[in-house]
Design a protein around this motif. Structure first.
Motif, PDB file in Angstrom:
ATOM      1  N   ALA A  38       0.941  -1.207   0.155  1.00  0.00           N
ATOM      2  CA  ALA A  38      -0.118   0.091  -0.017  1.00  0.00           C
ATOM      3  C   ALA A  38       0.868   1.380   0.021  1.00  0.00           C
ATOM      4  O   ALA A  38       0.656   2.377  -0.698  1.00  0.00           O
ATOM      5  N   ALA A  39       1.837   1.175   0.679  1.00  0.00           N
ATOM      6  CA  ALA A  39       2.886   2.712   0.763  1.00  0.00           C
ATOM      7  C   ALA A  39       3.462   2.447  -0.554  1.00  0.00           C
ATOM      8  O   ALA A  39       3.568   3.768  -1.023  1.00  0.00           O
ATOM      9  N   LEU A  40       3.762   1.500  -1.305  1.00  0.00           N
ATOM     10  CA  LEU A  40       4.477   1.567  -2.287  1.00  0.00           C
ATOM     11  C   LEU A  40       3.461   1.915  -3.470  1.00  0.00           C
ATOM     12  O   LEU A  40       3.771   2.773  -4.384  1.00  0.00           O
ATOM     13  N   ALA A  41       2.390   1.567  -3.387  1.00  0.00           N
ATOM     14  CA  ALA A  41       1.391   2.113  -4.339  1.00  0.00           C
ATOM     15  C   ALA A  41       1.093   3.489  -4.304  1.00  0.00           C
ATOM     16  O   ALA A  41       0.749   4.275  -5.188  1.00  0.00           O
ATOM     17  N   ALA A  42       1.174   3.967  -2.906  1.00  0.00           N
ATOM     18  CA  ALA A  42       0.773   5.405  -2.754  1.00  0.00           C
ATOM     19  C   ALA A  42       1.888   6.167  -3.439  1.00  0.00           C
ATOM     20  O   ALA A  42       1.817   7.350  -3.751  1.00  0.00           O
ATOM     21  N   ALA A  43       3.317   5.808  -3.285  1.00  0.00           N
ATOM     22  CA  ALA A  43       4.442   6.511  -3.841  1.00  0.00           C
ATOM     23  C   ALA A  43       4.155   6.365  -5.220  1.00  0.00           C
ATOM     24  O   ALA A  43       4.618   7.436  -5.851  1.00  0.00           O
ATOM     25  N   VAL A  44       3.801   5.425  -5.929  1.00  0.00           N
ATOM     26  CA  VAL A  44       3.922   5.273  -7.307  1.00  0.00           C
ATOM     27  C   VAL A  44       2.669   6.427  -7.831  1.00  0.00           C
ATOM     28  O   VAL A  44       2.747   6.814  -9.015  1.00  0.00           O
ATOM     29  N   SER A  45       1.654   6.729  -7.178  1.00  0.00           N
ATOM     30  CA  SER A  45       0.689   7.444  -7.595  1.00  0.00           C
ATOM     31  C   SER A  45       1.130   8.995  -7.948  1.00  0.00           C
ATOM     32  O   SER A  45       1.966   9.528  -7.058  1.00  0.00           O
ATOM     33  N   ASP A  46       1.017   9.572  -9.160  1.00  0.00           N
ATOM     34  CA  ASP A  46       1.435  10.850  -9.365  1.00  0.00           C
ATOM     35  C   ASP A  46       0.760  11.815  -8.752  1.00  0.00           C
ATOM     36  O   ASP A  46      -0.684  11.932  -9.065  1.00  0.00           O
ATOM     37  N   ASP A  47       1.448  12.466  -8.064  1.00  0.00           N
ATOM     38  CA  ASP A  47       0.400  13.622  -7.191  1.00  0.00           C
ATOM     39  C   ASP A  47       0.248  14.911  -8.115  1.00  0.00           C
ATOM     40  O   ASP A  47       0.085  15.893  -7.540  1.00  0.00           O
ATOM     41  N   GLU A  48       0.789  14.869  -9.359  1.00  0.00           N
ATOM     42  CA  GLU A  48       0.586  16.275 -10.081  1.00  0.00           C
ATOM     43  C   GLU A  48      -0.737  16.703 -10.494  1.00  0.00           C
ATOM     44  O   GLU A  48      -1.543  15.528 -10.551  1.00  0.00           O
TER      45      GLU A  48
END
Length: 204
Positions: A38-48
């Motif tokens: 879940a932490a990795l998936a959140a990091a992968v999400s582009d926050d732009e």
């Protein structure tokens, strides 16, 4: 000329497209993700931010919706994400990329050639991306999950590795692509120059 089909749906049901941005923690069809994943998936999400739908993007770059749909079908335009209403959203970086493509056309590259290059590029990049992600999962994520003392440590190590490896991979691929383009240009220009010299010599 028949009407162009709609922009491809690259929402959650399309594994090749970017994910939608659901509320709450990332999940998997088989159930909630583990804390490290879940932490990795959140990091992968582009926050732009992605302020444009397709029509707004067309207005932003001075193009028609039909042209952007053609570019999207060629693989040169992928939505940043698909929102809860099923609308593809695009970022300012997407707008810059479209402008770069339009600049090529304005410089003399036929649109058909741009779309063909887009299809070739998308196929090649997708293969590289799939292999890179598979390598990360096998050689980074899996060993971390097997050696970490707990989920907190695994999550921290995975996110740290991702944040180091993604920009490094981007720089490596961008640099290699530039070198390949310059080398191909130099080779082809030299070959044509040589052919021209031989023709001039034969005429003399």
């Amino acid at each position: 000329m028949p009407p162009l089909p709609p922009l491809p749906d690259r929402g959650p049901s399309d594994p090749d497209g970017p994910p939608s941005h659901p509320d709450g923690p990332p999940s998997h069809p088989d159930g909630p993700l583990s804390r490290p994943d879940a932490a990795l998936a959140a990091a992968v999400s582009d926050d732009e931010e992605a302020p444009f739908d397709l029509d707004a993007l067309a207005s932003e770059v001075g193009a028609t919706r039909a042209l952007l749909e053609s570019i999207a079908r060629a693989g040169l335009l992928l939505p940043h994400h698909v929102d809860h209403d099923g609308v593809a959203r695009f970022s300012r970086a997407d707008a810059d990329a479209v402008r770069a493509g339009l600049a090529l056309v304005e410089a003399g590259l036929p649109l058909g050639e741009l779309l063909d290059l887009g299809r070739r590029t998308d196929a090649a990049v997708r293969e590289v991306a799939d292999h890179a992600v598979d390598a990360f999962l096998r050689f980074v994520r899996d060993p971390v999950r097997g050696t970490a003392l707990d989920d907190s440590e695994a999550a921290e190590r995975l996110v740290t590795a991702y944040r180091v490896m993604l920009p490094a991979t981007e720089r490596l691929v961008a640099h290699h692509t530039r070198r390949r383009l310059l080398a191909a240009a130099a080779d082809q220009i030299a070959a044509q120059t040589t052919d021209g010299d031989e023709d001039d010599g034969g005429a003399g």
